[in-house]
Design a protein around this motif. Sequence first.
Motif, PDB file in Angstrom:
ATOM      1  N   ILE A  14     -47.990  65.685   5.303  1.00 49.52           N
ATOM      2  CA  ILE A  14     -46.445  64.486   5.110  1.00 49.52           C
ATOM      3  C   ILE A  14     -46.673  63.487   6.715  1.00 49.52           C
ATOM      4  O   ILE A  14     -46.248  64.182   7.889  1.00 49.52           O
TER       5      ILE A  14
ATOM      6  N   GLY B 134     -43.500  59.830   6.150  1.00 47.10           N
ATOM      7  CA  GLY B 134     -42.683  59.326   5.057  1.00 47.10           C
ATOM      8  C   GLY B 134     -42.840  59.648   3.405  1.00 47.10           C
ATOM      9  O   GLY B 134     -42.674  59.781   2.948  1.00 47.10           O
ATOM     10  N   ALA B 135     -45.025  59.766   3.617  1.00 46.39           N
ATOM     11  CA  ALA B 135     -45.645  60.039   2.424  1.00 46.39           C
ATOM     12  C   ALA B 135     -46.033  60.863   2.728  1.00 46.39           C
ATOM     13  O   ALA B 135     -46.675  61.110   3.652  1.00 46.39           O
TER      14      ALA B 135
ATOM     15  N   HIS C 217     -49.691  63.471   1.066  1.00 43.45           N
ATOM     16  CA  HIS C 217     -50.960  63.284   0.862  1.00 43.45           C
ATOM     17  C   HIS C 217     -51.538  64.657   0.224  1.00 43.45           C
ATOM     18  O   HIS C 217     -51.688  65.898   1.440  1.00 43.45           O
TER      19      HIS C 217
ATOM     20  N   LEU D 142     -40.981  64.069  -2.381  1.00 46.65           N
ATOM     21  CA  LEU D 142     -42.521  62.908  -1.642  1.00 46.65           C
ATOM     22  C   LEU D 142     -43.720  64.211  -2.956  1.00 46.65           C
ATOM     23  O   LEU D 142     -45.082  63.896  -2.801  1.00 46.65           O
TER      24      LEU D 142
ATOM     25  N   SER E 285     -45.437  61.932  -5.846  1.00 43.93           N
ATOM     26  CA  SER E 285     -45.725  60.601  -5.119  1.00 43.93           C
ATOM     27  C   SER E 285     -46.841  60.691  -4.657  1.00 43.93           C
ATOM     28  O   SER E 285     -47.854  59.773  -4.151  1.00 43.93           O
ATOM     29  N   ALA E 286     -47.302  61.954  -4.094  1.00 41.25           N
ATOM     30  CA  ALA E 286     -48.699  61.595  -2.893  1.00 41.25           C
ATOM     31  C   ALA E 286     -50.133  61.858  -3.315  1.00 41.25           C
ATOM     32  O   ALA E 286     -50.495  61.974  -5.116  1.00 41.25           O
ATOM     33  N   SER E 287     -50.765  61.817  -2.630  1.00 41.72           N
ATOM     34  CA  SER E 287     -52.307  60.742  -2.834  1.00 41.72           C
ATOM     35  C   SER E 287     -53.046  61.955  -3.296  1.00 41.72           C
ATOM     36  O   SER E 287     -52.325  63.402  -2.158  1.00 41.72           O
TER      37      SER E 287
END
Length: 364
Positions: free
Chosen positions: A274, A277-278, A280, A348, A351-353
């Motif tokens: 993380i 705020g996103a 991966h 999260l 929407s994680a990459s």
Amino acid sequence: MRRLTLLLLAMLMCPLLAGCQVTGELENQAYVLALGIDRSGDGNIALTARVPKVGKGTDAKEKGADGDSPYLTFAAEGRSWPQALEALQRATPREMNLSHIELLVVSEDLARSDAFPALLPRIAETPHLYATARFAVCRGDARSFVGAEQAVIGTRLSAEIKAMLKHYATQGYIPDSSLAEVYYATNSIYSDPVAICCRMEPEDASDGAAGTPTKQRFEGTAVFARGRLAQVLDVDETRLVTLLWGSAKVMPVECGGETYELTPMGRPALRAAIEGGAAHLEINLRLAAPDDACDADIAALERALTRGIAALVSDCQRRGIDPFGFAEAAAGRFMTVPDWLAADWRGLYGSASLAVDVKIRGAA
């Protein structure tokens, strides 16, 4: 004096040599080997138990001329889990013993219901119930599935279930999942639990498995979220999941009309973080190709496997389920549980990459 001592020892050992007493105790027990759990039409909990006949006739070779099974099926139902167990005990002419259960089967209808999150702890916390029994979700009613359980290759159903499920798990057709694992993971703050998927084959089935001695199929993965069944993964998806777990021994991949068996080289690397705020996600996978795979085949296999993994993970993200273990990988970066919970991984994750890197090495 020595003679008297030996005589007393001999007298004390006599009860230990009396086999009839042990046999009598065994025949007073109804050892449940497989237990099915359904929801009846009026909302009751319906139980189905598969029990061996103890004593003469237990061995498959000792079946009667009429072909009677060496196993019996008992069924009962009740408004609640305790009432259903009590009703099953009344329906069974011996003391019901749950300590030898090898397979617990729950119907898909019940596993998806709002009642299942409260029922699962009652099942797992039942005294003397064998919590390490394999746990399966049946795509249909569990009663028919459990009632059809037979020893096909071996002479004992308990050994048959163990060997069969171990074989299917090794091949990647199913996860190796127990009741205890599903129960504990359901109450966990990390990834989602999985169970075995099973079904009865239709009588008119004409697939590649038709003509086998049993119509029971163990294939696929049942993924649970928030205590109930959320998604069913097919065999191909299950093989990808077991590959990412590092439990798969081989990975068959179809390319250009040919099927190649790839061999994992070490455990896959699953990373999750993380930042800003996103979330991966990253997967690094290394496999070895068979001798008959050329460079063009290997490149195509890498693309096919990368697409398959990315599609499966993305679909699970959309559904809000994580059977892979990304949560555990992300949680390792946090010092305390409160910090982990405050990060809101569940919010999260969807929407994680995602980055998937698959490398296949050909024969030297």
